[in-house]
Scaffold this active site. Structure first.
Site, short mmCIF file in Angstrom:
data_model
loop_
_atom_site.label_atom_id
_atom_site.label_comp_id
_atom_site.label_asym_id
_atom_site.label_seq_id
_atom_site.Cartn_x
_atom_site.Cartn_y
_atom_site.Cartn_z
N PHE A 171 -24.71 17.06 -4.58
CA PHE A 171 -24.42 17.35 -5.99
C PHE A 171 -25.59 16.83 -6.79
O PHE A 171 -25.78 15.62 -6.90
CB PHE A 171 -23.10 16.72 -6.42
CG PHE A 171 -21.92 17.25 -5.65
CD1 PHE A 171 -21.63 18.62 -5.66
CD2 PHE A 171 -21.10 16.41 -4.91
CE1 PHE A 171 -20.57 19.13 -4.94
CE2 PHE A 171 -20.02 16.92 -4.19
CZ PHE A 171 -19.76 18.28 -4.21
N TYR B 261 -12.31 6.44 -14.69
CA TYR B 261 -12.34 5.41 -13.65
C TYR B 261 -13.04 4.15 -14.15
O TYR B 261 -12.51 3.03 -14.05
CB TYR B 261 -13.06 5.97 -12.41
CG TYR B 261 -13.30 4.97 -11.31
CD1 TYR B 261 -12.31 4.70 -10.37
CD2 TYR B 261 -14.52 4.30 -11.19
CE1 TYR B 261 -12.52 3.78 -9.36
CE2 TYR B 261 -14.74 3.39 -10.18
CZ TYR B 261 -13.74 3.13 -9.27
OH TYR B 261 -13.96 2.21 -8.26
N ASP C 105 0.87 -1.19 0.00
CA ASP C 105 0.00 0.00 0.00
C ASP C 105 0.90 1.23 0.00
O ASP C 105 1.86 1.29 0.77
CB ASP C 105 -0.89 -0.03 1.27
CG ASP C 105 -2.09 0.89 1.16
OD1 ASP C 105 -1.88 2.08 0.85
OD2 ASP C 105 -3.22 0.43 1.39
N ASN C 106 0.59 2.20 -0.86
CA ASN C 106 1.44 3.41 -0.89
C ASN C 106 0.95 4.48 0.09
O ASN C 106 1.52 5.56 0.18
CB ASN C 106 1.53 3.98 -2.31
CG ASN C 106 0.19 4.46 -2.83
OD1 ASN C 106 -0.80 4.50 -2.09
ND2 ASN C 106 0.14 4.83 -4.10
N LEU C 107 -0.11 4.17 0.83
CA LEU C 107 -0.69 5.05 1.85
C LEU C 107 -1.15 6.40 1.26
O LEU C 107 -1.26 7.38 1.99
CB LEU C 107 0.29 5.28 3.02
CG LEU C 107 0.73 4.02 3.78
CD1 LEU C 107 1.65 4.39 4.93
CD2 LEU C 107 -0.47 3.24 4.32
N SER D 144 -15.95 -2.42 -10.31
CA SER D 144 -16.91 -1.45 -9.80
C SER D 144 -18.21 -1.44 -10.57
O SER D 144 -18.22 -1.64 -11.80
CB SER D 144 -16.27 -0.06 -9.89
OG SER D 144 -17.26 0.93 -9.74
C1 UD1 Z 1 -18.48 4.90 -5.56
C2 UD1 Z 1 -17.05 4.67 -5.13
C3 UD1 Z 1 -16.31 3.93 -6.23
C4 UD1 Z 1 -17.09 2.67 -6.56
C5 UD1 Z 1 -18.51 3.02 -6.99
C6 UD1 Z 1 -19.36 1.78 -7.24
C7 UD1 Z 1 -16.02 6.24 -3.57
C8 UD1 Z 1 -15.31 7.53 -3.41
N1 UD1 Z 1 -16.37 5.92 -4.82
O1 UD1 Z 1 -18.55 5.86 -6.65
O2 UD1 Z 1 -15.00 3.60 -5.79
O3 UD1 Z 1 -16.43 1.98 -7.59
O4 UD1 Z 1 -19.13 3.73 -5.93
O5 UD1 Z 1 -20.67 2.15 -7.54
O6 UD1 Z 1 -16.23 5.52 -2.62
N2 UD1 Z 1 -22.20 13.19 -3.54
C9 UD1 Z 1 -22.84 14.30 -2.98
N3 UD1 Z 1 -22.17 15.01 -2.01
C10 UD1 Z 1 -20.91 14.68 -1.59
C11 UD1 Z 1 -20.27 13.55 -2.17
C12 UD1 Z 1 -20.95 12.82 -3.14
O7 UD1 Z 1 -23.97 14.65 -3.34
O8 UD1 Z 1 -20.37 15.37 -0.71
C13 UD1 Z 1 -22.92 12.39 -4.55
C14 UD1 Z 1 -22.14 12.14 -5.84
O9 UD1 Z 1 -22.26 13.22 -6.74
C15 UD1 Z 1 -22.86 10.87 -6.33
C16 UD1 Z 1 -23.21 10.13 -5.04
O10 UD1 Z 1 -23.15 11.11 -4.01
O11 UD1 Z 1 -24.03 11.19 -7.02
C17 UD1 Z 1 -22.25 9.01 -4.73
O12 UD1 Z 1 -20.93 9.52 -4.85
P1 UD1 Z 1 -19.65 8.70 -4.35
O13 UD1 Z 1 -19.82 8.28 -2.94
O14 UD1 Z 1 -18.44 9.48 -4.73
O15 UD1 Z 1 -19.81 7.33 -5.16
P2 UD1 Z 1 -19.79 6.87 -6.68
O16 UD1 Z 1 -19.42 7.97 -7.60
O17 UD1 Z 1 -21.07 6.16 -6.90
#
Ligand code: UD1
Length: 308
Positions: free
Chosen positions: A206, A145, A31-33, A121
């Site tokens: 978002f 991604y 792991d590169n941390l 994913s």
């Molecule tokens: C996530 C995972 C990804 C995985 C995928 C599988 C993370 C960072 N990403 O991506 O590794 O492969 O699921 O489905 O764990 N949002 C907000 N406010 C915030 C943050 C996010 O509204 O502060 C929204 C985003 O725009 C999105 C949703 O929440 O619509 C989920 O976002 P996120 O948790 O980043 O997940 P995924 O993009 O689905």
């Protein structure tokens, strides 16, 4: 049994380390941390840690040659869709190149390998209209991604077909639980939201908050990993790992409001580019191996809230 866990100091990785260390596996972590934390695995005995990048091909080759692992669980990755859009070349290097190098080294040096598991994913499905999303469905990757994860998972399957390497691909839906990094804007949404509730800070949606995800608790992910590792018929196959249910961000927010009894401030901003609208898993294929999710969104979030 010797097990290599790449990304083992991260959120999912540290739970995998705990699970197999308790079962007396000899654990090796690379792991590169960069987005993980050594403290996540400090308490685990019988674990050897290397602060190295999985894309360091020479190091990985030496390690695999020296140890001839029984199991390899490849979790190291750039995990954020949004971050891959900001830095597509980092995604290419970490999510695609590093996993191809791993496969080449395993093919070259492994004699005892029983299973190499790749963490893919749900993002590979993109905005596929059909719901729930099943492993045999069309994929529509719509971010660097998702493209890199899809190409990497195909390499895992093709190395099985061409060279007989025992590989399995798991498409994780939205995993949440203890030790998930909450300190970056690129962190998973549940860890960010939980942090906001714990610190009484404004949460930003978002988009309109109606987007859905299949949020799966870490304990169920460990159940899935162990099932595919222990079933030989899982070799050369792709599985979804989720709960089979979707929950919107608004619903998650409401559950946290109810658990915490806090009336948290929030605002809406534009939806993120490359973001998926609706997502949840068809889990029949994994269920045939005996998978039964133990946590629905209420019990999972309650459990998490109490522990944090
Ligand atoms: C996530 C995972 C990804 C995985 C995928 C599988 C993370 C960072 N990403 O991506 O590794 O492969 O699921 O489905 O764990 N949002 C907000 N406010 C915030 C943050 C996010 O509204 O502060 C929204 C985003 O725009 C999105 C949703 O929440 O619509 C989920 O976002 P996120 O948790 O980043 O997940 P995924 O993009 O689905």
């Amino acid at each position: 049994m010797k097990m290599l866990i790449t990304g083992g100091a991260g959120f999912i990785g540290s739970h995998v380390c705990e699970f197999y260390a308790q079962r007396n596996y000899e654990i090796f972590v690379v792991d590169n941390l960069s987005s993980s934390n050594l403290e996540n695995i400090m308490h685990i005995e019988n674990l050897t840690f290397y602060q190295k990048d999985v894309s360091d091909c020479d190091f990985m080759e030496q390690l695999i040659k020296e140890h001839d692992f029984d199991y390899v669980i490849h979790l190291a990755a750039l995990v954020s869709v949004a971050e891959s859009i900001a830095h597509p070349k980092i995604s290419l290097k970490n999510n695609l190149e590093a996993s191809l190098n791993l496969l080449i080294n395993l093919r070259k040096h492994s004699k005892k390998l029983k299973k190499a598991l790749f963490a893919s994913s749900a993002a590979v499905y993109g905005n596929l209209e059909k719901l729930p999303k099943a492993p045999e469905d069309q994929v529509l990757p719509q971010s660097p991604y998702a493209i890199d994860k899809y190409a990497a998972e195909r390499n895992f399957i093709i190395f099985n077909e061409l060279f007989g390497l025992p590989t399995t691909v798991l498409r994780f839906f939205n995993v949440y639980g203890e030790r998930q990094n909450d300190s970056s804007p690129y962190s998973g949404v549940i860890s960010i939201m939980l942090h906001k509730f714990k610190h009484d800070e404004k949460f930003i949606f978002f988009g309109d908050g109606t987007q859905t995800r299949d949020f799966v608790y870490i304990a169920d992910v460990i159940q899935a990993i162990n099932l595919v590792l222990m079933h030989e018929e899982a070799t050369g196959e792709v599985y979804n790992v989720g709960t089979g249910h979707q929950t919107s961000l608004k619903e998650i927010f409401d559950v946290f409001s109810e658990i915490s009894k806090i009336d948290l401030e929030f605002e809406h901003q534009d939806a993120r580019k490359g973001d998926i609208k609706y997502s949840y898993a068809e889990i029949d294929k994994l269920s045939h191996l005996g998978y039964t999710p133990q946590f629905d969104i209420h019990s999972g979030l309650n459990n998490l809230y109490k522990k944090m």
